[in-house]
Design an enzyme around this catalytic site. Sequence first.
Site, PDB file in Angstrom:
ATOM      1  N   SER A  50      26.591   5.755 -24.670  1.00 56.52           N
ATOM      2  CA  SER A  50      25.624   5.827 -23.578  1.00 56.52           C
ATOM      3  C   SER A  50      26.271   5.444 -22.253  1.00 56.52           C
ATOM      4  O   SER A  50      27.388   4.911 -22.208  1.00 56.52           O
ATOM      5  CB  SER A  50      24.449   4.886 -23.855  1.00 56.52           C
ATOM      6  OG  SER A  50      24.899   3.525 -23.803  1.00 56.52           O
ATOM      7  N   ASP A  82      25.140  10.054 -24.892  1.00 56.54           N
ATOM      8  CA  ASP A  82      23.716   9.823 -25.109  1.00 56.54           C
ATOM      9  C   ASP A  82      23.010   9.592 -23.782  1.00 56.54           C
ATOM     10  O   ASP A  82      23.392   8.721 -23.006  1.00 56.54           O
ATOM     11  CB  ASP A  82      23.533   8.606 -26.021  1.00 56.54           C
ATOM     12  CG  ASP A  82      22.081   8.352 -26.384  1.00 56.54           C
ATOM     13  OD1 ASP A  82      21.310   9.328 -26.449  1.00 56.54           O
ATOM     14  OD2 ASP A  82      21.729   7.178 -26.623  1.00 56.54           O
ATOM     15  N   HIS A 184      11.802   4.200 -27.454  1.00 56.77           N
ATOM     16  CA  HIS A 184      13.006   3.375 -27.538  1.00 56.77           C
ATOM     17  C   HIS A 184      12.655   1.901 -27.720  1.00 56.77           C
ATOM     18  O   HIS A 184      11.557   1.463 -27.412  1.00 56.77           O
ATOM     19  CB  HIS A 184      13.860   3.549 -26.276  1.00 56.77           C
ATOM     20  CG  HIS A 184      14.401   4.925 -26.125  1.00 56.77           C
ATOM     21  ND1 HIS A 184      15.338   5.449 -26.971  1.00 56.77           N
ATOM     22  CD2 HIS A 184      14.120   5.910 -25.227  1.00 56.77           C
ATOM     23  CE1 HIS A 184      15.628   6.685 -26.603  1.00 56.77           C
ATOM     24  NE2 HIS A 184      14.906   6.983 -25.551  1.00 56.77           N
ATOM     25  N   GLY A 185      13.623   1.142 -28.211  1.00 59.41           N
ATOM     26  CA  GLY A 185      13.460  -0.295 -28.303  1.00 59.41           C
ATOM     27  C   GLY A 185      12.939  -0.765 -29.653  1.00 59.41           C
ATOM     28  O   GLY A 185      12.812   0.002 -30.604  1.00 59.41           O
ATOM     29  N   HIS A 220      14.926  11.190 -30.941  1.00 59.32           N
ATOM     30  CA  HIS A 220      15.394   9.985 -30.254  1.00 59.32           C
ATOM     31  C   HIS A 220      14.485   8.816 -30.640  1.00 59.32           C
ATOM     32  O   HIS A 220      13.419   8.997 -31.205  1.00 59.32           O
ATOM     33  CB  HIS A 220      15.327  10.184 -28.738  1.00 59.32           C
ATOM     34  CG  HIS A 220      16.491  10.932 -28.181  1.00 59.32           C
ATOM     35  ND1 HIS A 220      17.329  10.415 -27.228  1.00 59.32           N
ATOM     36  CD2 HIS A 220      16.964  12.178 -28.443  1.00 59.32           C
ATOM     37  CE1 HIS A 220      18.263  11.300 -26.911  1.00 59.32           C
ATOM     38  NE2 HIS A 220      18.061  12.386 -27.641  1.00 59.32           N
ATOM     39  N   GLY A 221      14.930   7.611 -30.314  1.00 60.19           N
ATOM     40  CA  GLY A 221      14.089   6.443 -30.579  1.00 60.19           C
ATOM     41  C   GLY A 221      13.683   6.341 -32.034  1.00 60.19           C
ATOM     42  O   GLY A 221      12.539   6.023 -32.351  1.00 60.19           O
ATOM     43  N   SER A 223      14.999   4.368 -34.521  1.00 60.61           N
ATOM     44  CA  SER A 223      15.286   3.158 -35.276  1.00 60.61           C
ATOM     45  C   SER A 223      14.036   2.684 -36.013  1.00 60.61           C
ATOM     46  O   SER A 223      12.915   2.773 -35.486  1.00 60.61           O
ATOM     47  CB  SER A 223      15.789   2.048 -34.349  1.00 60.61           C
ATOM     48  OG  SER A 223      17.133   2.276 -33.959  1.00 60.61           O
ATOM     49  N   ASN A 264      18.743   9.800 -33.858  1.00 61.48           N
ATOM     50  CA  ASN A 264      19.431   8.788 -33.056  1.00 61.48           C
ATOM     51  C   ASN A 264      19.067   7.379 -33.507  1.00 61.48           C
ATOM     52  O   ASN A 264      17.880   7.063 -33.667  1.00 61.48           O
ATOM     53  CB  ASN A 264      19.059   8.945 -31.581  1.00 61.48           C
ATOM     54  CG  ASN A 264      19.699  10.144 -30.942  1.00 61.48           C
ATOM     55  OD1 ASN A 264      20.122  11.081 -31.608  1.00 61.48           O
ATOM     56  ND2 ASN A 264      19.768  10.134 -29.617  1.00 61.48           N
ATOM     57  N   ARG A 291      37.312 -13.442 -35.334  1.00 66.14           N
ATOM     58  CA  ARG A 291      37.564 -12.508 -36.431  1.00 66.14           C
ATOM     59  C   ARG A 291      36.595 -12.722 -37.575  1.00 66.14           C
ATOM     60  O   ARG A 291      36.225 -11.773 -38.276  1.00 66.14           O
ATOM     61  CB  ARG A 291      39.007 -12.655 -36.915  1.00 66.14           C
ATOM     62  CG  ARG A 291      40.047 -12.207 -35.909  1.00 66.14           C
ATOM     63  CD  ARG A 291      41.444 -12.582 -36.342  1.00 66.14           C
ATOM     64  NE  ARG A 291      41.610 -14.039 -36.413  1.00 66.14           N
ATOM     65  CZ  ARG A 291      42.767 -14.636 -36.700  1.00 66.14           C
ATOM     66  NH1 ARG A 291      43.844 -13.907 -36.966  1.00 66.14           N
ATOM     67  NH2 ARG A 291      42.847 -15.956 -36.738  1.00 66.14           N
TER      68      ARG A 291
END
Length: 321
Positions: A50, A82, A184-185, A220-221, A223, A264, A291
């Site tokens: 993005s 993106d 989104h979010g 999109h969006g 998640s 996405n 690490r």
Amino acid sequence: MPLTHTTDLFAKALKGKYALGAFNVTNMEMLQGIVEACEEEKAPLMLQISKGARQYASAVYLKALVEAAVRTSNIPIAVHLDRGDSFDQCKECIDEGFTSVMIDGSHEPFEKNVEVCKRVVDYAHKHNCVVEGEMGLLVGAQHDDGEETGGYSKGGVRSHPDEAVRFVRQTGVDSLAVAIGNSHGANKFKGEQRLDLDRLRTIKKTLMESGLGDYPLVLHGASSVPKDLVLEINKYGGKLGEDTAGVPEADIEIARRGGCTKVNIDTDVRLAVTAALRKFFFENPKEFDPRKYLGSARASVKDFVRHKVRDVLCCAGHAFD
């Protein structure tokens, strides 16, 4: 293996009825976790970068990281801009060697959106790059009842099937991101609101009946905001609210079968990183070796991505179709 073009990946995904995972990357550990999971699951992959990621990590650093991933991997990988917000930004990424860019003019009036998308398409196609456009607005907890007759409101924020046909024809975009209630979010929905899958099916059917064939659509969006990750974050000091809710995986599976070829995922990867780090620091308060704690974040991302490509997107095992 050299970078792959999304045109090739989309054609195979449409034929096989699976979806491509398009995962956003910001740093090395996220990138490694995503690529390692897809390698082990033999899944084709889209890496998304993005504008914000380019500003944070530097375009030069991210390009080198992606090149390292491609050079050391044997699965097909495409790299995608993106939500590019201007022609200049898209041109910059095309000139850098991105195989795919998205130009987001969805906040503009329809004709202006068409104008900016077509300009990007004209340049991209001359430089062996494909373009994703978007029509409709993605906002939080969208609400659009449609017309009284049961049709789709042209004045709403969601994508209209007939306008989708006009948009694709006038711009020449290679894929189209649609607004069907996604956002989104981490706070996507209120109550029981879910994706408007009937609208998705209608858009797909209208595109096909208009002579555009089995046209690739993008979600999109997407998640899912897994509850286990939210609970893990809150257990170890996080303050994510009760309203955190994403797209149900069952909806993504239906969307995938209905023609959403690219899904996405960004927020979920961030949640996986955050959950691992919070737990690590809580359990190892004396530890200061990056690490070790970043390694735990990488492992968390890997586990999450493995689940998505295998159990939801169903692209595992299709890397060499």
